[in-house]
Enzyme design. Structure first.
Site, mmCIF file in Angstrom:
data_model
loop_
_atom_site.group_PDB
_atom_site.id
_atom_site.type_symbol
_atom_site.label_atom_id
_atom_site.label_comp_id
_atom_site.label_asym_id
_atom_site.label_seq_id
_atom_site.Cartn_x
_atom_site.Cartn_y
_atom_site.Cartn_z
ATOM 1 N N LEU A 1 0.813 -1.217 0.000
ATOM 2 C CA LEU A 1 0.000 0.000 0.000
ATOM 3 C C LEU A 1 0.844 1.264 0.000
ATOM 4 O O LEU A 1 0.380 2.325 -0.413
ATOM 5 C CB LEU A 1 -0.934 0.010 1.217
ATOM 6 C CG LEU A 1 -1.934 -1.148 1.326
ATOM 7 C CD1 LEU A 1 -2.707 -1.056 2.637
ATOM 8 C CD2 LEU A 1 -2.889 -1.146 0.140
ATOM 9 N N GLY A 2 2.081 1.166 0.487
ATOM 10 C CA GLY A 2 2.935 2.347 0.552
ATOM 11 C C GLY A 2 4.223 2.039 1.281
ATOM 12 O O GLY A 2 4.410 0.956 1.827
ATOM 13 N N ALA A 3 5.139 2.999 1.264
ATOM 14 C CA ALA A 3 6.432 2.838 1.934
ATOM 15 C C ALA A 3 6.881 4.184 2.466
ATOM 16 O O ALA A 3 6.557 5.235 1.906
ATOM 17 C CB ALA A 3 7.477 2.268 0.972
ATOM 18 N N HIS B 1 9.962 6.146 5.539
ATOM 19 C CA HIS B 1 11.331 6.142 6.057
ATOM 20 C C HIS B 1 11.620 4.901 6.885
ATOM 21 O O HIS B 1 12.729 4.374 6.874
ATOM 22 C CB HIS B 1 11.569 7.383 6.925
ATOM 23 C CG HIS B 1 11.598 8.665 6.155
ATOM 24 N ND1 HIS B 1 12.639 9.007 5.315
ATOM 25 C CD2 HIS B 1 10.708 9.694 6.093
ATOM 26 C CE1 HIS B 1 12.391 10.188 4.774
ATOM 27 N NE2 HIS B 1 11.231 10.624 5.226
ATOM 28 N N LEU C 1 7.420 -0.354 5.368
ATOM 29 C CA LEU C 1 6.480 -0.416 4.264
ATOM 30 C C LEU C 1 5.144 -0.886 4.824
ATOM 31 O O LEU C 1 5.083 -1.517 5.878
ATOM 32 C CB LEU C 1 6.973 -1.316 3.129
ATOM 33 C CG LEU C 1 7.238 -2.800 3.384
ATOM 34 C CD1 LEU C 1 5.963 -3.612 3.227
ATOM 35 C CD2 LEU C 1 8.284 -3.327 2.407
ATOM 36 N N VAL C 2 4.073 -0.543 4.114
ATOM 37 C CA VAL C 2 2.726 -0.898 4.550
ATOM 38 C C VAL C 2 2.114 -1.818 3.509
ATOM 39 O O VAL C 2 2.157 -1.531 2.311
ATOM 40 C CB VAL C 2 1.849 0.355 4.733
ATOM 41 C CG1 VAL C 2 0.445 -0.033 5.179
ATOM 42 C CG2 VAL C 2 2.485 1.306 5.741
ATOM 43 N N ASP D 1 4.320 13.981 14.590
ATOM 44 C CA ASP D 1 4.477 13.907 13.133
ATOM 45 C C ASP D 1 3.130 14.130 12.452
ATOM 46 O O ASP D 1 2.776 13.426 11.513
ATOM 47 C CB ASP D 1 5.078 12.557 12.734
ATOM 48 C CG ASP D 1 5.617 12.559 11.301
ATOM 49 O OD1 ASP D 1 5.869 13.650 10.760
ATOM 50 O OD2 ASP D 1 5.777 11.464 10.731
#
Length: 513
Positions: A206-208, A210, A213-214, A328
């Site tokens: 799904l994403g990455a 720092h 990753l997801v 964040d």
């Protein structure tokens, strides 16, 4: 594909060519089942029991424990080594696979190039090109065993396994065989911790970021779709840190709020003899990030921004009451759960777009410093500081007020499409702009925005944390009650005409570059 061994094992599905050799002088009754290789080749739906012997050899040689007779199989193709690791204060019995072949051993479609790979539950392992298996560790309870056998006995179904769909084979076994196997497994795995791969099937990425990753994942028992954050590998040399990770995630799993992404589960998984990965299983939010909405629309309407921002503040208030500072907060960490309109008669529950009934804000990635390490987390923030409070950049002590600064930046971005601090607006540099709290409300972008909003933002983007709004002051601001603030914005924060050489690009424009 033909497969043979030299001695039958109770608990295995066998035929005349399905036997097993014991190379050790140790009596076979003293070995216990550690896992199974389930044959994925149609018409060859058998399973090979892998015991807790020190080394299990696989290849064409008749001296191997598991004999594969296909021509692309090497004489000694691969070895399974019993590996006992202390991970997260548990002694784990694992299998380390070592490739010895010319034609390769493939795990989930990737050729094994390192000699140090620990098999995971659900791994697909292919020897050469012809011999394909699904690997399963023995379950940790009789209930799990029965569930696994029932799943494997049922009709073949299609499952996602990381990068492809494969068939789950049909296997049957007698009740006496199941009872014998179950007893042996319970003996071996009495204290075996549950692995991520026992409970979940991994799906697409799904994403990455720092730190991690997801990926998408599915709960094997309930079918629930979840998101799993898989942190980059780290050394397994600090059991105290692993214990701390477990304790802190247990605390964070008790965080329950409509505007917070729920943390559902956590795992520490060995990936080699010396390395581990940490897994966080999270509620899956399907409708994207606030950042994507801003990019798509260039900027958001005032009423839309107000409804979203109030939810953000409500979620932050809850976190702060739990003594959790996010640190964040940025549009990428604000997820949106959107209820779509299905017919024109449905009544909208907020100031949303025509095709939307309601939007729920979900704050993600809270408590991330607990999983990445304080120093690494802070250094990463300082490397990309657009939303970071000045006191974080200077690495001084800070309070929950850092989240209020970041929230102020987000509200600014929502209403005009670009951040208050950027290199486009320099000099000074982006970092110096933040350290000086040097920003302005530029004309024509802010000409139609209410003074009340400018007043709220100007009390969030305050250099001195002691003078900055706290969460209750922000939530009780007159803007949320449609009360106009009179003569409240200082002269230097009035709408300023921007010079032609400093016209900032919106996130929408930058996304097109």
């Amino acid at each position: 594909m033909s497969l043979s061994t030299k001695r039958e094992h109770s608990g295995d599905v066998t035929d005349s060519s399905f036997k097993r050799q014991q190379r050790s002088n140790k009596p076979s009754s003293e070995y216990t089942c550690l896992g199974h290789l389930v044959n994925l080749i149609p018409g060859k739906e058998q399973k090979v029991e892998i015991t807790n012997r020190n080394v299990t050899t696989i290849g064409r040689s008749r001296s191997c424990d598991v004999i594969l007779s296909e021509p692309d199989i090497s004489t000694f193709h691969a070895e399974f080594h019993l590996l006992q690791m202390d991970v997260d204060n548990f002694q784990r019995n694992l299998i380390n696979v070592i490739d010895k072949s010319r034609n390769g051993t493939f795990i989930n479609g990737n050729r094994l190039v390192k000699k140090d790979y620990i098999l995971k539950n659900g791994d697909r392992i292919v020897f050469g090109k012809s011999c394909s298996f699904l690997f399963k560790y023995a379950s940790s309870s009789s209930t799990d065993i029965e569930n696994d056998d029932e799943k494997v006995s049922s009709e073949s179904r299609s499952y996602k396994n990381d990068d492809e769909v494969f068939k789950k084979p049909q296997i049957s076994a007698t009740s006496s065989q199941n009872a014998t196997t179950s007893a042996a497994i319970r003996k071996l795995n009495k204290t075996r911790p549950v692995s991520f791969f026992d409970k979940y099937l991994l799906g697409k990425e799904l994403g990455a970021g720092h730190y991690a990753l997801v990926k998408e994942a599915k709960n094997k028992k309930t079918g629930q779709q979840v998101a799993v954050k898989i942190f980059h590998a780290q050394q397994n040399d600090d059991q105290k840190k692993n214990k701390q990770f477990r304790e802190e995630t247990n605390i964070l799993m008790r965080v329950q709020h409509p505007n917070i992404v729920n943390l559902l589960d956590s795992f520490v998984e060995p990936i080699s003899k010396s390395q581990i990965q940490k897994y966080l299983v999270l509620e899956k939010i399907d409708d994207g990030e606030l950042f994507e909405r801003i990019v798509r629309k260039t900027c958001l309407r005032q009423d839309e921004s107000k409804a979203l921002f109030k939810q953000l503040l409500t979620g932050l208030k809850y976190l702060h009451e739990q003594n959790i500072i996010h640190r964040d907060i940025k549009p990428e960490n604000i997820l949106l759960n959107i209820t779509r309109r299905e017919n024109p008669s449905q009544v909208q529950l907020g100031p949303w777009d025509e095709d939307e009934i309601d939007i729920q804000v979900k704050i993600a990635d809270f408590g991330l410093a607990k999983f990445t390490g304080e120093m690494q987390f802070t250094n990463t923030l300082c490397g990309t500081p657009s939303y970071v409070a000045p006191e974080v950049l200077t690495k001084k002590g800070y309070t929950s007020k850092v989240d209020l600064w970041s929230a102020g930046v987000i509200l600014y971005v929502c209403l005009c499409g670009f951040p208050p601090f950027s290199d486009q607006l320099g000099p000074p540099s982006l970092k110096e702009q933040i350290l000086q709290a040097k920003y302005a409300f530029y004309s024509p972008y802010w000409d139609k925005i209410d003074d009340s909003v400018l007043h709220l933002i100007s009390n969030l983007l305050v250099l001195n944390p002691d003078e900055r709004y706290n969460i209750d002051e922000a939530l009780n601001h007159p803007w949320f009650n449609d009360i106009q603030q009179q003569s409240s914005v200082s002269l230097e924060l009035q709408r300023l005409q921007i010079t032609d050489n400093k016209i900032p690009k919106t996130y929408s424009e930058l996304s097109c570059l």
